[in-house]
Scaffold this motif. Structure first.
Motif, PDB file in Angstrom:
ATOM      1  N   SER A  21      -4.004  -3.178  -1.007  1.00  0.00           N
ATOM      2  CA  SER A  21      -4.098  -4.021  -0.207  1.00  0.00           C
ATOM      3  C   SER A  21      -3.558  -3.205   0.755  1.00  0.00           C
ATOM      4  O   SER A  21      -3.906  -2.076   0.624  1.00  0.00           O
ATOM      5  CB  SER A  21      -2.164  -4.108  -0.244  1.00  0.00           C
ATOM      6  OG  SER A  21      -1.794  -3.016  -0.631  1.00  0.00           O
ATOM      7  N   LEU A  22      -3.268  -4.228   2.199  1.00  0.00           N
ATOM      8  CA  LEU A  22      -3.785  -3.387   2.951  1.00  0.00           C
ATOM      9  C   LEU A  22      -2.462  -1.626   2.870  1.00  0.00           C
ATOM     10  O   LEU A  22      -3.204  -0.918   3.782  1.00  0.00           O
ATOM     11  CB  LEU A  22      -3.475  -4.020   4.595  1.00  0.00           C
ATOM     12  CG  LEU A  22      -4.001  -3.256   5.960  1.00  0.00           C
ATOM     13  CD1 LEU A  22      -5.307  -3.188   6.039  1.00  0.00           C
ATOM     14  CD2 LEU A  22      -3.790  -4.264   7.459  1.00  0.00           C
ATOM     15  N   GLY A  23      -2.066  -1.753   2.583  1.00  0.00           N
ATOM     16  CA  GLY A  23      -0.902  -1.168   2.741  1.00  0.00           C
ATOM     17  C   GLY A  23      -1.188   0.664   2.333  1.00  0.00           C
ATOM     18  O   GLY A  23      -1.044   1.335   2.189  1.00  0.00           O
ATOM     19  N   ALA A  24      -2.199   0.131   1.176  1.00  0.00           N
ATOM     20  CA  ALA A  24      -2.375   1.128  -0.280  1.00  0.00           C
ATOM     21  C   ALA A  24      -3.661   1.846   0.731  1.00  0.00           C
ATOM     22  O   ALA A  24      -3.702   3.264   0.458  1.00  0.00           O
ATOM     23  CB  ALA A  24      -3.226   0.558  -1.134  1.00  0.00           C
ATOM     24  N   THR A  25      -4.057   1.888   1.836  1.00  0.00           N
ATOM     25  CA  THR A  25      -5.211   2.547   3.088  1.00  0.00           C
ATOM     26  C   THR A  25      -4.436   4.003   2.709  1.00  0.00           C
ATOM     27  O   THR A  25      -4.927   4.861   2.773  1.00  0.00           O
ATOM     28  CB  THR A  25      -5.454   1.874   3.858  1.00  0.00           C
ATOM     29  OG1 THR A  25      -5.678   0.863   3.786  1.00  0.00           O
ATOM     30  CG2 THR A  25      -6.179   3.256   4.473  1.00  0.00           C
ATOM     31  N   VAL A  26      -3.263   3.817   2.520  1.00  0.00           N
ATOM     32  CA  VAL A  26      -2.047   5.024   2.958  1.00  0.00           C
ATOM     33  C   VAL A  26      -2.004   6.422   2.153  1.00  0.00           C
ATOM     34  O   VAL A  26      -2.692   6.954   2.052  1.00  0.00           O
ATOM     35  CB  VAL A  26      -0.637   5.239   3.416  1.00  0.00           C
ATOM     36  CG1 VAL A  26      -0.473   6.069   3.557  1.00  0.00           C
ATOM     37  CG2 VAL A  26      -0.624   3.804   4.784  1.00  0.00           C
ATOM     38  N   PHE A  27      -2.159   6.013   1.191  1.00  0.00           N
ATOM     39  CA  PHE A  27      -2.715   6.703  -0.090  1.00  0.00           C
ATOM     40  C   PHE A  27      -3.391   7.023  -0.863  1.00  0.00           C
ATOM     41  O   PHE A  27      -4.398   7.634  -1.324  1.00  0.00           O
ATOM     42  CB  PHE A  27      -1.834   5.934  -0.890  1.00  0.00           C
ATOM     43  CG  PHE A  27      -0.187   6.067  -1.058  1.00  0.00           C
ATOM     44  CD1 PHE A  27       0.808   6.503  -0.468  1.00  0.00           C
ATOM     45  CD2 PHE A  27       0.472   4.575  -1.116  1.00  0.00           C
ATOM     46  CE1 PHE A  27       2.255   6.099  -0.732  1.00  0.00           C
ATOM     47  CE2 PHE A  27       2.129   3.826  -0.756  1.00  0.00           C
ATOM     48  CZ  PHE A  27       2.753   4.935  -0.205  1.00  0.00           C
ATOM     49  N   HIS A  28      -4.629   5.274  -0.321  1.00  0.00           N
ATOM     50  CA  HIS A  28      -6.076   5.854  -0.708  1.00  0.00           C
ATOM     51  C   HIS A  28      -6.096   7.634   0.231  1.00  0.00           C
ATOM     52  O   HIS A  28      -7.533   7.888  -0.659  1.00  0.00           O
ATOM     53  CB  HIS A  28      -6.506   5.267  -0.282  1.00  0.00           C
ATOM     54  CG  HIS A  28      -7.112   4.306  -1.545  1.00  0.00           C
ATOM     55  ND1 HIS A  28      -7.425   3.914  -2.647  1.00  0.00           N
ATOM     56  CD2 HIS A  28      -6.194   2.524  -1.612  1.00  0.00           C
ATOM     57  CE1 HIS A  28      -7.585   2.865  -3.486  1.00  0.00           C
ATOM     58  NE2 HIS A  28      -7.058   2.510  -2.870  1.00  0.00           N
ATOM     59  N   VAL A  29      -5.683   7.480   1.233  1.00  0.00           N
ATOM     60  CA  VAL A  29      -6.053   8.556   2.000  1.00  0.00           C
ATOM     61  C   VAL A  29      -5.635   9.882   1.668  1.00  0.00           C
ATOM     62  O   VAL A  29      -6.056  10.757   1.128  1.00  0.00           O
ATOM     63  CB  VAL A  29      -5.807   8.446   3.794  1.00  0.00           C
ATOM     64  CG1 VAL A  29      -5.799   9.730   4.416  1.00  0.00           C
ATOM     65  CG2 VAL A  29      -7.138   6.714   3.833  1.00  0.00           C
ATOM     66  N   LEU A  30      -4.071   9.904   1.440  1.00  0.00           N
ATOM     67  CA  LEU A  30      -3.307  10.707   0.644  1.00  0.00           C
ATOM     68  C   LEU A  30      -3.544  11.520  -0.298  1.00  0.00           C
ATOM     69  O   LEU A  30      -3.207  12.619  -0.683  1.00  0.00           O
ATOM     70  CB  LEU A  30      -1.648  10.445   0.851  1.00  0.00           C
ATOM     71  CG  LEU A  30      -1.058  10.115   1.679  1.00  0.00           C
ATOM     72  CD1 LEU A  30       0.434   9.266   2.397  1.00  0.00           C
ATOM     73  CD2 LEU A  30      -0.794  11.319   3.324  1.00  0.00           C
ATOM     74  N   ARG A  31      -3.428  11.054  -1.404  1.00  0.00           N
ATOM     75  CA  ARG A  31      -4.891  11.422  -2.692  1.00  0.00           C
ATOM     76  C   ARG A  31      -5.730  12.450  -2.290  1.00  0.00           C
ATOM     77  O   ARG A  31      -5.483  13.519  -3.243  1.00  0.00           O
ATOM     78  CB  ARG A  31      -5.031  10.414  -3.293  1.00  0.00           C
ATOM     79  CG  ARG A  31      -4.268   9.616  -4.145  1.00  0.00           C
ATOM     80  CD  ARG A  31      -5.525   7.767  -4.817  1.00  0.00           C
ATOM     81  NE  ARG A  31      -5.413   8.807  -6.510  1.00  0.00           N
ATOM     82  CZ  ARG A  31      -5.420   7.877  -7.422  1.00  0.00           C
ATOM     83  NH1 ARG A  31      -6.094   6.355  -6.634  1.00  0.00           N
ATOM     84  NH2 ARG A  31      -5.451   7.942  -8.649  1.00  0.00           N
ATOM     85  N   HIS A  32      -6.507  12.221  -1.224  1.00  0.00           N
ATOM     86  CA  HIS A  32      -7.522  13.460  -1.464  1.00  0.00           C
ATOM     87  C   HIS A  32      -6.509  14.407  -0.600  1.00  0.00           C
ATOM     88  O   HIS A  32      -7.478  15.788  -0.251  1.00  0.00           O
ATOM     89  CB  HIS A  32      -8.178  12.476   0.191  1.00  0.00           C
ATOM     90  CG  HIS A  32      -9.301  11.674  -0.691  1.00  0.00           C
ATOM     91  ND1 HIS A  32     -10.387  12.452  -1.823  1.00  0.00           N
ATOM     92  CD2 HIS A  32      -9.705  11.019  -0.458  1.00  0.00           C
ATOM     93  CE1 HIS A  32     -10.663  11.496  -1.867  1.00  0.00           C
ATOM     94  NE2 HIS A  32     -10.355   9.751  -2.209  1.00  0.00           N
TER      95      HIS A  32
END
Length: 214
Positions: A21-32
């Motif tokens: 989802s679009l909202g998951a973008t936040v967590f894809h980045v935060l994982r790093h």
């Protein structure tokens, strides 16, 4: 009412944010950057679960409500309806609700492609560019899932690149489609009405005729 008949509501409340989802973008980045959550199977899809997920899920719901409000405002303000308006509006609505959903599964793209095809069946429709963007997004989705889905779930550079490309195309299609629908049904009719010269009244015509005989 049968016990458990409304359990699906609590299931939706307890869902996380699906990794596509679009909202998951936040967590894809935060994982790093050391985010302590995880991506795992939950309610039939791979979702992000952990800190801040409920806040992002709530924000997604708020944006969905805002999208509905925009559609309601459009319907109130719309003044010009052509043969394709119903199809165009349906295309825009599904784009908005798909993009703002906590879940953006690959099968959702079939709805968008189908509605885009219906729009293009009307000569009056101006949705060519958004439709083409949706087709491109659908093509990219075939790589996002299933080909490189493992990379998406790990948030590695390849997975993030393909997912962000797909979602970026959908964002562009949505913004462009909303603008086209608004301009065709709200803005242009208002501008056309403003350019129509005022019709002379009976007194004006009598004055003009009397002046011509002097």
């Amino acid at each position: 009412m049968e016990a458990g008949a409304l359990s699906f509501l609590s299931f939706q409340r307890d869902r996380g944010t699906e990794v596509e989802s679009l909202g998951a973008t936040v967590f894809h980045v935060l994982r790093h950057f050391g985010w302590e959550g995880e991506a795992r199977m939950n309610y039939g899809s791979v979702e992000f679960l952990g800190p801040y997920v409920p806040a992002v899920s709530t924000a997604a719901l708020a944006v969905t409500i805002a999208a509905f409000g925009w559609l309601l405002l459009w319907r109130i303000r719309a003044r010009r309806f052509v043969s394709s308006t119903v199809a165009d509006a349906a295309f825009v609505a599904v784009l908005l609700f798909t993009l703002t959903s906590r879940v953006l599964s690959p099968q959702y793209m079939l709805w968008l492609v189908g509605l885009a095809a219906v729009c293009l069946a009307f000569r009056s429709s101006r949705m060519e560019r958004p439709a083409h963007l949706v087709v491109w997004a659908t093509a990219v989705t075939q790589f996002e899932f299933p080909v490189w889905f493992w990379h998406v779930t790990r948030s590695d550079p390849l997975g993030m690149a393909v997912l962000f490309t797909r979602n970026g195309l959908l964002v562009a299609a949505t913004v462009l489609a909303c603008r086209i629908l608004w301009r065709q049904t709200v803005t242009e009719p208002r501008l056309a009405a403003a350019t129509i010269p005022a019709q002379p009244t009976g007194a004006d015509r009598e004055k003009a005729l009397s002046g011509s005989f002097r």
